[in-house]
Write a protein that holds these residues in place. Structure first.
Motif, mmCIF file in Angstrom:
data_model
loop_
_atom_site.group_PDB
_atom_site.id
_atom_site.type_symbol
_atom_site.label_atom_id
_atom_site.label_comp_id
_atom_site.label_asym_id
_atom_site.label_seq_id
_atom_site.Cartn_x
_atom_site.Cartn_y
_atom_site.Cartn_z
ATOM 1 N N ILE A 1 0.864 -1.181 0.000
ATOM 2 C CA ILE A 1 0.000 0.000 0.000
ATOM 3 C C ILE A 1 0.897 1.227 0.000
ATOM 4 C CG2 ILE A 1 -1.815 1.232 1.240
ATOM 5 C CD1 ILE A 1 -2.563 -1.440 2.567
ATOM 6 N N PRO A 2 0.814 2.093 -0.998
ATOM 7 C CA PRO A 2 1.728 3.243 -1.093
ATOM 8 C C PRO A 2 1.769 4.102 0.165
ATOM 9 C CG PRO A 2 0.496 2.998 -3.132
ATOM 10 C CD PRO A 2 -0.088 2.027 -2.168
ATOM 11 N N ALA A 3 0.614 4.343 0.768
ATOM 12 C CA ALA A 3 0.575 5.179 1.966
ATOM 13 C C ALA A 3 1.368 4.557 3.101
ATOM 14 C CB ALA A 3 -0.873 5.410 2.395
ATOM 15 N N ALA B 1 -5.060 19.033 6.248
ATOM 16 C CA ALA B 1 -5.676 19.839 5.188
ATOM 17 C C ALA B 1 -4.654 20.660 4.407
ATOM 18 C CB ALA B 1 -6.722 20.763 5.783
ATOM 19 N N LEU B 2 -3.364 20.526 4.738
ATOM 20 C CA LEU B 2 -2.340 21.325 4.062
ATOM 21 C C LEU B 2 -1.952 20.764 2.701
ATOM 22 C CD1 LEU B 2 0.052 22.147 7.042
ATOM 23 C CD2 LEU B 2 -1.655 23.640 5.979
ATOM 24 N N GLY B 3 -2.435 19.594 2.366
ATOM 25 C CA GLY B 3 -2.044 18.925 1.132
ATOM 26 C C GLY B 3 -1.692 17.482 1.440
ATOM 27 N N ASP B 4 -0.750 16.940 0.698
ATOM 28 C CA ASP B 4 -0.318 15.563 0.918
ATOM 29 C C ASP B 4 0.329 15.451 2.289
ATOM 30 O OD1 ASP B 4 0.607 13.017 0.878
ATOM 31 O OD2 ASP B 4 1.787 13.196 -0.957
ATOM 32 N N PRO B 5 -0.252 14.694 3.230
ATOM 33 C CA PRO B 5 0.318 14.606 4.581
ATOM 34 C C PRO B 5 1.703 13.972 4.594
ATOM 35 C CG PRO B 5 -1.452 13.015 4.287
ATOM 36 C CD PRO B 5 -1.493 13.924 3.104
ATOM 37 N N PHE C 1 0.228 8.092 12.183
ATOM 38 C CA PHE C 1 -0.711 7.112 12.718
ATOM 39 C C PHE C 1 -2.018 7.116 11.931
ATOM 40 C CE2 PHE C 1 1.130 7.343 17.317
ATOM 41 C CZ PHE C 1 2.335 6.889 16.832
ATOM 42 N N SER C 2 -2.509 8.307 11.608
ATOM 43 C CA SER C 2 -3.789 8.426 10.918
ATOM 44 C C SER C 2 -3.723 7.872 9.499
ATOM 45 C CB SER C 2 -4.217 9.896 10.885
ATOM 46 O OG SER C 2 -5.417 10.058 10.173
ATOM 47 N N VAL C 3 -2.684 8.248 8.755
ATOM 48 C CA VAL C 3 -2.544 7.781 7.370
ATOM 49 C C VAL C 3 -2.490 6.261 7.326
ATOM 50 C CG1 VAL C 3 -0.973 7.713 5.390
ATOM 51 C CG2 VAL C 3 -1.487 9.893 6.493
ATOM 52 N N GLN C 4 -1.715 5.670 8.224
ATOM 53 C CA GLN C 4 -1.583 4.217 8.229
ATOM 54 C C GLN C 4 -2.865 3.536 8.691
ATOM 55 O OE1 GLN C 4 1.889 3.433 10.600
ATOM 56 N NE2 GLN C 4 3.296 3.923 8.940
ATOM 57 N N ALA C 5 -3.491 4.074 9.741
ATOM 58 C CA ALA C 5 -4.698 3.443 10.269
ATOM 59 C C ALA C 5 -5.816 3.408 9.226
ATOM 60 C CB ALA C 5 -5.171 4.180 11.519
ATOM 61 N N LYS C 6 -5.979 4.487 8.485
ATOM 62 C CA LYS C 6 -7.027 4.534 7.466
ATOM 63 C C LYS C 6 -6.695 3.665 6.259
ATOM 64 C CE LYS C 6 -8.922 9.068 8.616
ATOM 65 N NZ LYS C 6 -9.258 10.421 8.127
ATOM 66 N N ALA C 7 -5.406 3.449 6.024
ATOM 67 C CA ALA C 7 -5.001 2.687 4.842
ATOM 68 C C ALA C 7 -5.223 1.186 4.991
ATOM 69 C CB ALA C 7 -3.529 2.958 4.520
ATOM 70 N N THR D 1 8.235 9.807 -2.316
ATOM 71 C CA THR D 1 7.010 10.461 -1.865
ATOM 72 C C THR D 1 6.389 11.292 -2.984
ATOM 73 O OG1 THR D 1 7.854 10.559 0.407
ATOM 74 C CG2 THR D 1 6.051 12.044 -0.157
ATOM 75 N N ARG D 2 7.225 12.037 -3.701
ATOM 76 C CA ARG D 2 6.724 12.863 -4.803
ATOM 77 C C ARG D 2 6.150 12.003 -5.919
ATOM 78 N NH1 ARG D 2 10.877 17.113 -7.211
ATOM 79 N NH2 ARG D 2 10.674 17.804 -5.039
ATOM 80 N N ARG D 3 6.831 10.915 -6.255
ATOM 81 C CA ARG D 3 6.361 10.038 -7.332
ATOM 82 C C ARG D 3 5.035 9.381 -6.958
ATOM 83 N NH1 ARG D 3 10.601 5.753 -9.385
ATOM 84 N NH2 ARG D 3 11.610 7.738 -9.924
ATOM 85 N N THR D 4 4.928 8.937 -5.697
ATOM 86 C CA THR D 4 3.695 8.298 -5.251
ATOM 87 C C THR D 4 2.523 9.269 -5.292
ATOM 88 O OG1 THR D 4 4.963 6.823 -3.804
ATOM 89 C CG2 THR D 4 2.615 7.048 -3.358
#
Length: 410
Positions: free
Chosen positions: A219-221, A280-284, A331-337, A396-399
């Protein structure tokens, strides 16, 4: 409309300070104890890194057990293990027995903290706002632990300092017992609160569990945040090893060093309250990487601050703010992924990366310091970490670009 995640009960937030502070208590004490019995910088680095040895291999297994048998249930076992081992430290002034004790105790502490992380991720369903609040309250524990331990060390020595470990674990036990147990997957993947019976063979790690956990890296995230986590943890490894030795060599007392440790925790707590806005700033992931790179710079300029307490304090405060914002995002990005019933598994995978960095960095710092000096070790390791940040930035940029293409096409 997507329903909002349920608000976790106050008892979960109460467990945070004592779980995170428990690890920080022992992390702060071991360099002071090793110095007091005449160990070298290299030996201190091995002791600090040794606390992560078992966690590297068993974090995934323990995470799977949490998913399978209940997070709170598994976490309490490791809290009680750490409480039992605390009075043994003052009785072991020799390097190799102390290293063995540090390995076992470090694993218990790490699994107790990862259990608390898993519990909040489960109950908050991965929402950064709630996880940020949990991180804020957790910093109260890590703020108080170094100051209390430093004062106990200055006034009473090794015994009062380590007996804090027993009292701290007792309070953590009460907090966990008052926290609710999260749902576990029941029959046909349905939610269930029913406990699964634990058998002796369940204590043995299973290869399929590890394969499924490492498959989450597809999973990319998850993959990009794991790389960022390694870099972030490396800065903590620097602080928990040669940072203390360097400050001691510049005349700072245990209490003063404890205040510096507390500064980063206070600011981390405040920074974590902004995690929801940072989403909300963009890509976390870009936000996380930028904050981590700045953290590397701030810890590695320590030798250039001349041992001036005010400058050291300001550097710690700035680094704390950055880390406070970054941690809940990870934590949030991974938990939701990964979904609802894989929280223990992804926390186990995350802790594997954390412990890998914690094993590699302190001994490397110790070896560099023994060869070139403590001040030079900050510069050398900092340069290496910044070099490693470059490929992570490219990935990160490529993903982010690949994930944006389907949206633009649609």
């Amino acid at each position: 409309m997507i329903p909002a995640a349920p608000h976790p009960p106050a008892s979960v937030y109460l467990a945070g300070p004592f779980a995170m502070g428990y690890t920080e208590l022992y992390t702060f004490l071991i360099p002071l104890y090793a110095l007091s019995v005449g160990m070298s910088a290299g030996e201190i680095g091995m002791l600090v890194g040794g606390r992560s040895l078992l966690a590297v291999f068993l974090s995934i297994h323990v995470g799977v057990l949490m998913d399978r048998f209940g997070t709170r249930r598994v976490t309490l076992f490791f809290v009680w293990t750490a409480m039992a081992l605390a009075p043994i430290f003052p009785l072991v002034p020799w390097f190799w027995p102390l290293l063995l004790l540090q390995i076992v105790n470090g694993a218990a502490l790490q699994f107790a903290w990862s259990g608390s992380q898993t519990l909040i991720a489960q109950l908050a369903e991965g929402e950064a706002e709630y996880i940020g609040r949990f991180s804020f309250f957790a910093r109260f524990g890590t703020t108080l632990a170094p100051m209390i331990a430093g004062a106990a060390w200055d006034w009473g020595g090794v015994w009062p300092a380590y007996m804090l470990g027993v009292a701290w674990g007792a309070v953590l036990t009460i907090a966990l017992l008052r926290a609710p147990e999260a749902e576990v997957p029941g029959a046909e993947g349905r939610a269930s609160h029913q406990r699964t019976s634990f058998r002796a063979r369940d204590a043995i790690p299973r290869l399929p569990d590890y394969v499924r956990c490492f498959a989450l890296m597809a999973i990319p995230a998850v993959a990009t945040t794991m790389a960022i986590i390694f870099l972030r943890t490396a800065t903590n490894g620097v602080q928990s090893s040669l940072y203390v030795v360097f400050l001691k060599g510049n005349g700072l007392t245990g209490t003063s060093i404890g205040i510096l440790f507390a500064a980063i925790e206070v600011m981390s707590g405040l920074g974590s309250l902004f995690a929801g806005r940072a989403m909300a700033l963009g890509d976390p992931r870009r936000t996380m990487l930028s904050g981590t790179v700045l953290s590397i710079v701030l810890i590695c300029v320590t030798p250039f601050l001349g041992g001036i307490f005010l400058l050291l304090f300001l550097a710690q405060a700035a680094r704390g703010w950055l880390q406070g914002v970054v941690q809940p995002l990870m934590f949030s990005v991974q938990a939701k992924a990964v979904g609802r019933y894989r929280q223990g598994s992804v926390v186990g995978l995350r802790q594997t990366m954390n412990r890998l960095a914690a094993i590699v960095i302190p001994p490397a710092m110790g070896a560099i310091a023994d060869r070139w000096g403590a001040g030079e070790s900050f510069v050398i390791l900092g340069s290496l970490l910044l070099m490693l940040s470059a490929p992570v930035a490219l990935i990160t940029r490529r993903t982010a670009r690949q994930e944006a293409e389907p949206t633009l096409a649609g």
